[in-house]
Design an enzyme around this catalytic site. Structure first.
Site, PDB file in Angstrom:
ATOM      1  N   ARG A  66       0.746  -1.100   0.057  1.00 36.81           N
ATOM      2  CA  ARG A  66      -0.119   0.076   0.017  1.00 36.81           C
ATOM      3  C   ARG A  66       1.033   1.296  -0.124  1.00 36.81           C
ATOM      4  O   ARG A  66       1.474   1.513   1.075  1.00 36.81           O
ATOM      5  CB  ARG A  66      -1.032  -0.148   1.151  1.00 36.81           C
ATOM      6  CG  ARG A  66      -1.932   1.140   1.380  1.00 36.81           C
ATOM      7  CD  ARG A  66      -2.867   1.195   0.333  1.00 36.81           C
ATOM      8  NE  ARG A  66      -3.882  -0.015   0.498  1.00 36.81           N
ATOM      9  CZ  ARG A  66      -4.635  -0.416  -0.334  1.00 36.81           C
ATOM     10  NH1 ARG A  66      -4.675   0.313  -1.483  1.00 36.81           N
ATOM     11  NH2 ARG A  66      -5.529  -1.581  -0.433  1.00 36.81           N
ATOM     12  N   ARG A  92       1.588  -6.870  -9.390  1.00 35.94           N
ATOM     13  CA  ARG A  92       1.834  -6.243  -8.129  1.00 35.94           C
ATOM     14  C   ARG A  92       1.976  -7.069  -6.924  1.00 35.94           C
ATOM     15  O   ARG A  92       2.281  -6.909  -5.659  1.00 35.94           O
ATOM     16  CB  ARG A  92       0.947  -5.158  -7.704  1.00 35.94           C
ATOM     17  CG  ARG A  92      -0.502  -5.658  -7.656  1.00 35.94           C
ATOM     18  CD  ARG A  92      -1.490  -4.286  -7.335  1.00 35.94           C
ATOM     19  NE  ARG A  92      -2.793  -4.766  -7.144  1.00 35.94           N
ATOM     20  CZ  ARG A  92      -3.666  -4.407  -6.342  1.00 35.94           C
ATOM     21  NH1 ARG A  92      -3.481  -3.022  -5.829  1.00 35.94           N
ATOM     22  NH2 ARG A  92      -5.001  -4.787  -6.137  1.00 35.94           N
ATOM     23  N   HIS A 152       0.324   2.997 -10.551  1.00 31.77           N
ATOM     24  CA  HIS A 152      -0.648   3.663  -9.633  1.00 31.77           C
ATOM     25  C   HIS A 152       0.174   4.631  -8.389  1.00 31.77           C
ATOM     26  O   HIS A 152       0.160   3.973  -7.287  1.00 31.77           O
ATOM     27  CB  HIS A 152      -1.423   2.372  -8.928  1.00 31.77           C
ATOM     28  CG  HIS A 152      -2.360   2.479  -8.015  1.00 31.77           C
ATOM     29  ND1 HIS A 152      -2.554   3.441  -7.200  1.00 31.77           N
ATOM     30  CD2 HIS A 152      -3.671   2.052  -8.153  1.00 31.77           C
ATOM     31  CE1 HIS A 152      -3.734   3.403  -6.498  1.00 31.77           C
ATOM     32  NE2 HIS A 152      -4.385   2.436  -7.371  1.00 31.77           N
ATOM     33  N   ASP A 196     -12.657   8.962  -7.248  1.00 33.58           N
ATOM     34  CA  ASP A 196     -12.188   7.767  -7.816  1.00 33.58           C
ATOM     35  C   ASP A 196     -12.573   8.121  -9.364  1.00 33.58           C
ATOM     36  O   ASP A 196     -13.820   7.846  -9.747  1.00 33.58           O
ATOM     37  CB  ASP A 196     -12.853   6.501  -7.274  1.00 33.58           C
ATOM     38  CG  ASP A 196     -12.059   5.385  -7.912  1.00 33.58           C
ATOM     39  OD1 ASP A 196     -11.164   5.205  -8.499  1.00 33.58           O
ATOM     40  OD2 ASP A 196     -12.497   4.412  -7.404  1.00 33.58           O
ATOM     41  N   GLU A 254      -2.327   8.425 -11.505  1.00 33.91           N
ATOM     42  CA  GLU A 254      -2.100   7.221 -12.159  1.00 33.91           C
ATOM     43  C   GLU A 254      -1.656   7.435 -13.556  1.00 33.91           C
ATOM     44  O   GLU A 254      -2.882   7.715 -14.220  1.00 33.91           O
ATOM     45  CB  GLU A 254      -2.721   6.058 -12.006  1.00 33.91           C
ATOM     46  CG  GLU A 254      -3.287   5.980 -10.341  1.00 33.91           C
ATOM     47  CD  GLU A 254      -4.243   5.004  -9.920  1.00 33.91           C
ATOM     48  OE1 GLU A 254      -4.612   4.140 -10.688  1.00 33.91           O
ATOM     49  OE2 GLU A 254      -5.058   5.483  -9.141  1.00 33.91           O
TER      50      GLU A 254
HETATM   51  C1  BG6 Z   1      -7.584   2.862  -7.920  1.00 31.79           C
HETATM   52  C2  BG6 Z   1      -9.081   2.389  -8.517  1.00 31.79           C
HETATM   53  O1  BG6 Z   1      -6.816   2.868  -9.366  1.00 31.79           O
HETATM   54  O2  BG6 Z   1      -7.249   1.738  -7.316  1.00 31.79           O
HETATM   55  C3  BG6 Z   1      -9.827   2.380  -7.066  1.00 31.79           C
HETATM   56  O3  BG6 Z   1      -9.421   3.474  -9.324  1.00 31.79           O
HETATM   57  C4  BG6 Z   1      -9.343   1.486  -6.178  1.00 31.79           C
HETATM   58  O4  BG6 Z   1     -11.229   2.038  -7.447  1.00 31.79           O
HETATM   59  C5  BG6 Z   1      -7.716   1.637  -5.999  1.00 31.79           C
HETATM   60  O5  BG6 Z   1     -10.022   1.458  -5.054  1.00 31.79           O
HETATM   61  C6  BG6 Z   1      -7.077   0.878  -5.105  1.00 31.79           C
HETATM   62  O6  BG6 Z   1      -7.217  -0.325  -5.158  1.00 31.79           O
HETATM   63  P1  BG6 Z   1      -6.453  -1.529  -4.385  1.00 31.79           P
HETATM   64  O7  BG6 Z   1      -6.698  -2.762  -5.013  1.00 31.79           O
HETATM   65  O8  BG6 Z   1      -4.855  -1.419  -4.335  1.00 31.79           O
HETATM   66  O9  BG6 Z   1      -7.094  -1.207  -2.890  1.00 31.79           O
END
Ligand code: BG6
Length: 281
Positions: A66, A92, A152, A196, A254
């Protein structure tokens, strides 16, 4: 690991079984995990850390980190046809291979590779006064493949209430909070609740932090979409790997290929999705 590392790169085994490349170069410090070929940190010389890494991030095979720059690949969000497949793809949540590492006076370049079934990718990270991340999809099959994805990137901010995103004014976007709705952006993006959104925009974005006075420039290549995300309070509280108030400390911008913008890669050819991040003077 047999590849020889340059003097400014050290392989850390602080987390057992989870190698992390630690870069200490005159132009920057950075950390990149072999798991997910995941940039966890990048701090140009004489600057503050640019990326956000959750203090509750989990470092274990099969779990995405994260924060930093998770690689969503070879699809963005849900798999286009198979709901059993993992959200944001397979890149990932697995260890990549190290292809090479070099340094010169401008910074350090590390290359990673992964291959699974029809999917083959190479990731190049160049960390210096700027950070460049390039994800190349190589089609070594005899049929075309369809790829989407995202770099991301989680950016560290003083407080989410202090930031605005510039250069997406007038862009069309799909607002995916609640029922997905097509909208047009009016003015700079500010964060007053969950965001989002998938913007139709191949161009750059400026992240302006009015408290710290810092502006980060995010440039992109091979990326028809820009995704902007902040989960806000309720969703952050439900995430085990993010502190309840953690959502205030980052926003995601992103470089993406999303939804109907998915790219067809013909046999023998490739597609590069890239981002270049720099701190404005
Ligand atoms: C973003 C999406 O790119 O990633 C969101 O647009 C999503 O909808 C977010 O919640 C995080 O995703 P994750 O799977 O890493 O919790």
């Amino acid at each position: 690991m047999k590849t020889k590392l340059p003097a400014s790169v050290r392989l850390s085994d602080e987390i057992p079984g989870y190698p992390v490349f630690e870069i200490a170069h005159p132009k920057c410090t950075a950390r990149v995990a072999l798991h997910g070929a995941h940039v966890m940190s990048w701090c140009p010389a004489d600057e503050e850390e640019v990326l956000y890494l959750s203090p509750d991030a989990v470092f274990t095979e099969g779990k995405a980190i994260r924060g930093g720059i998770p690689l969503c690949w070879p699809w963005f969000n849900a798999h286009p046809t198979n709901p059993e497949q993992p959200s944001h793809g397979i890149a990932r949540t697995r260890f990549w291979g190290l292809l090479g590492a070099e340094e010169d006076e401008s910074g350090v370049t590390i290359r990673f590779g992964m291959e699974e079934g029809i999917w083959k990718a190479e990731l190049t990270v160049k960390a210096g006064a700027e950070l460049e991340v390039s994800l190349e999809t190589l089609n070594t099959n005899e049929i075309p493949i369809v790829v989407s994805g995202a770099l991301h990137s989680y950016f560290s901010v003083s407080d989410i209430g202090n930031v605005r995103l510039v250069n997406l004014e007038d862009a069309d976007f799909l607002d995916t909070v609640g029922v997905s709705t097509l909208r047009k952006q009016k003015g700079a993006i500010e964060f007053k609740g969950e965001v989002d959104a998938i913007y139709d925009s191949p161009g750059k974005v400026l992240l302006v932090d009015d408290f710290s006075g810092r502006t980060i420039l995010i440039e992109k290549g091979g990326s028809p979409s820009t995704v902007v995300w902040n989960p806000w309070m309720e969703k952050a509280t439900a995430m085990g790997d993010l502190p309840d108030e953690g959502y205030r400390k980052f926003c995601c911008i992103e470089a993406a290929i999303a939804n109907d913008k998915a790219v067809i890669v013909m046999p023998g050819s490739s597609h590069v999705l890239s981002t270049r991040i720099s701190v404005e003077e």
